[in-house]
Write a protein that holds these residues in place. Structure first.
Motif, PDB file in Angstrom:
ATOM      1  N   UNK A  46       0.835  -1.192   0.000  1.00  0.00           N
ATOM      2  CA  UNK A  46       0.000   0.000   0.000  1.00  0.00           C
ATOM      3  C   UNK A  46       0.871   1.243   0.000  1.00  0.00           C
ATOM      4  N   UNK A  47       0.528   2.167  -0.853  1.00  0.00           N
ATOM      5  CA  UNK A  47       1.212   3.444  -0.928  1.00  0.00           C
ATOM      6  C   UNK A  47       0.201   4.514  -0.552  1.00  0.00           C
ATOM      7  N   UNK A  98      -6.150   0.319   6.958  1.00  0.00           N
ATOM      8  CA  UNK A  98      -6.077   1.725   7.357  1.00  0.00           C
ATOM      9  C   UNK A  98      -4.853   1.962   8.255  1.00  0.00           C
ATOM     10  N   UNK A  99      -4.527   0.986   9.103  1.00  0.00           N
ATOM     11  CA  UNK A  99      -3.338   1.111   9.956  1.00  0.00           C
ATOM     12  C   UNK A  99      -2.072   1.160   9.102  1.00  0.00           C
ATOM     13  N   UNK A 100      -2.030   0.369   8.050  1.00  0.00           N
ATOM     14  CA  UNK A 100      -0.874   0.402   7.148  1.00  0.00           C
ATOM     15  C   UNK A 100      -0.733   1.770   6.493  1.00  0.00           C
ATOM     16  N   UNK A 101      -1.837   2.339   6.089  1.00  0.00           N
ATOM     17  CA  UNK A 101      -1.812   3.680   5.493  1.00  0.00           C
ATOM     18  C   UNK A 101      -1.304   4.690   6.527  1.00  0.00           C
ATOM     19  N   UNK A 102      -1.826   4.605   7.745  1.00  0.00           N
ATOM     20  CA  UNK A 102      -1.394   5.521   8.812  1.00  0.00           C
ATOM     21  C   UNK A 102       0.099   5.379   9.088  1.00  0.00           C
ATOM     22  N   UNK A 103       0.591   4.142   9.142  1.00  0.00           N
ATOM     23  CA  UNK A 103       2.033   3.936   9.313  1.00  0.00           C
ATOM     24  C   UNK A 103       2.809   4.593   8.175  1.00  0.00           C
ATOM     25  N   UNK A 104       2.278   4.485   6.977  1.00  0.00           N
ATOM     26  CA  UNK A 104       2.953   5.006   5.790  1.00  0.00           C
ATOM     27  C   UNK A 104       3.135   6.509   5.784  1.00  0.00           C
ATOM     28  N   UNK A 105       2.321   7.222   6.565  1.00  0.00           N
ATOM     29  CA  UNK A 105       2.475   8.672   6.659  1.00  0.00           C
ATOM     30  C   UNK A 105       3.004   9.088   8.027  1.00  0.00           C
TER      31      UNK A 105
END
Length: 181
Positions: A46-47, A98-105
């Motif tokens: 996920x990006x 959604x947690x992966x997205x949050x980690x990504x930012x």
């Protein structure tokens, strides 16, 4: 019939504003996060810049608890009864994405909260409320809190939340906030 069309238009406008708001918030978050942050989101494919918001950019990843695709949640399907209340509950998988997205930012605390929420989805609502009440100061003994932690870990595979309850039991013990037997 006119009422249904008006309701459908209102729902469409609300959904559009939510998507636009998510995109605005996403852009703001991107500028606040460090540029070099490449975390679990990148590792999972996920990006955040390309995949957020998931509902509009990666809808194929989202399913209802009953296995329906997110595209099947339409006003028409709600009105004809093919979409039920259980179809619009969030899934643990969606929360983890959604947690992966949050980690990504770089929003690590928010990501941790989403992972805890993903675990709690498996626990019946009534039991979550009972646990909440048991966690209030002076409501439970240490052994009762540890039993809750064991239940969460064994019965519901909620390891993160179980650790939280164990930590609360220790803190309550140190601060004299446990119910005396």
């Amino acid at each position: 019939m006119a009422d249904n069309k008006m309701l459908e238009e209102i729902v469409r406008q609300v959904l559009q504003s939510m998507v636009q708001g998510s995109q605005t918030n996403s852009a703001t978050s991107m500028y606040q996060a460090p540029n070099q942050v490449q975390t679990q989101a990148a590792n999972a494919g996920l990006n955040p810049e390309l995949d957020y918001p998931l509902v509009s950019k990666r809808p194929e990843l989202l399913k209802t608890p009953t296995g329906k695709k997110i595209a099947e949640i339409t006003l028409e399907n709600v009105l004809n009864g093919s979409i039920k209340a259980e179809d619009v509950r969030i899934t643990p998988e969606t929360l983890r994405l959604q947690a992966e997205i949050a980690d990504g930012v770089g929003r690590y605390q928010f990501a941790a909260n989403l992972r805890r929420a993903a675990e709690l989805v498996a626990i019946p609502d009534a039991r979550v409320l009972e646990i909440y009440n048991a966690l209030r100061p002076n409501r439970s003994t240490k052994s009762e809190l540890l039993a809750i932690a064991d239940e969460m870990e064994v019965k519901y595979n909620a390891k993160i939340n179980a650790a939280f309850v164990r930590e609360a039991a220790d803190v309550y013990e140190r601060r004299n906030r446990l119910r005396t037997e």
